[in-house]
Design an enzyme around this catalytic site. Structure first.
Site, PDB file in Angstrom:
ATOM      1  CB  CYS A   1      -3.987  -5.899   2.966  1.00  0.00           C
ATOM      2  SG  CYS A   1      -2.978  -5.009   1.756  1.00  0.00           S
TER       3      CYS A   1
ATOM      4  CB  CYS B   1      -8.360  -1.476  -2.153  1.00  0.00           C
ATOM      5  SG  CYS B   1      -7.255  -0.793  -0.886  1.00  0.00           S
TER       6      CYS B   1
END
Length: 282
Positions: A76, A186
């Protein structure tokens, strides 16, 4: 080969985006057993405070270590940007983070204009500011927060009119500025590759760092004497929220039909340690 080397690697994301990294790890390191945890109850992280992200990430990763994980991959970008220094300070296992692939993007770009699509939290972080200062060179870098994309992807929506509308709004200014390379900043965004190609055609080379992260993990495990051997166990999938989206995404991405388990990793007031460390540079 020690028993410890056969322990699983924990792969953590705020939601389902880290499955793109898990896929790369399985391809690069087929002997490694994996435990994937989606903190879906608290997703998305991208617009939460740095203190909250640091505290929540530490809490989840402590839980993964308690489950016996020999190493952790923070799949992440937002959690890495805000909390990787917290984890390396507090945990006794190797911690691998992810970051936007700005260095390979700069090396790839011929027009010398690079786009970065990431969460607001990642783009505002000190970690990204240092990366930008050190890696951009003679490139013009256009950074764009991907507002609204993660919740759509979490629902399995990667190519709807709503997704395409958002992507057009985010990508068109980059295309107008002659960008030829786009950093997927991302881990959710690799699921949007087809939609991005529909909008940009072959004008943008997409940079996804999943395989680079997997190779870094392999080197780290080897250096620590923690490389597994033989046949990996079937990956375990866990979520703090609804397990059905996780199961559906695993089926779509990996071609498997796992039974994901719901787990409870409780909330608590922000710890003084996490609040303090969240404000420190890595």
């Amino acid at each position: 080969m020690t028993t410890r080397a056969q322990a699983p690697v924990g792969v953590f994301d705020s939601g389902l985006g880290g499955l793109s990294v898990l896929r790369a790890i399985r391809a690069e390191l087929p002997a490694e057993s994996l435990l994937y945890l989606a903190d879906s109850r608290h997703a998305p992280y991208g617009e939460k405070s740095p203190e909250y992200i640091a505290d929540r990430t530490l809490r989840v990763c402590e839980w993964l270590v308690d489950q016996g994980c020999k190493a952790l991959v923070i799949a992440c970008n937002t959690a890495t940007a805000q909390a990787v220094h917290v984890l390396r300070e507090k945990l006794a296992v190797p911690v691998i983070g992810v970051e936007p692939g700005l260095k390979p993007a700069v090396a790839t770009s011929k027009s010398r204009v690079v786009g970065v699509l990431a969460t607001e939290s990642t783009l505002r972080s000190e970690k990204f500011a240092r990366l930008l200062a050190g890696a951009s060179g003679d490139c013009k870098v256009l950074s764009q927060p991907g507002y609204g994309l993660v919740p759509l992807i979490e629902r399995g929506d990667t190519h709807s009119p709503a997704v395409l509308e958002l992507l057009r709004a985010y990508l068109q200014p980059m295309l107008d500025a002659n960008a030829d390379t786009l950093v997927l900043g991302c881990t959710h965004y690799p699921f949007l590759e087809d939609a991005i190609h529909e909008i940009a055609g072959d004008r943008l080379t997409l940079i996804d760092t999943g395989h680079a992260v997997a190779r870094h993990l392999g080197r780290t495990l080897a250096a620590a004497g923690l490389q597994a051997s033989g046949q990996a166990a079937t990956p375990c999938f866990m979520s703090t929220g609804d397990v059905l989206p996780l199961q559906a995404m695993v089926a779509a991405l990996l071609g498997e039909a796992p039974m994901a388990q719901r787990v409870d990793i409780g909330d608590a007031p922000l710890s003084p340690v996490a609040v303090s460390l969240a404000s420190q540079p890595e």
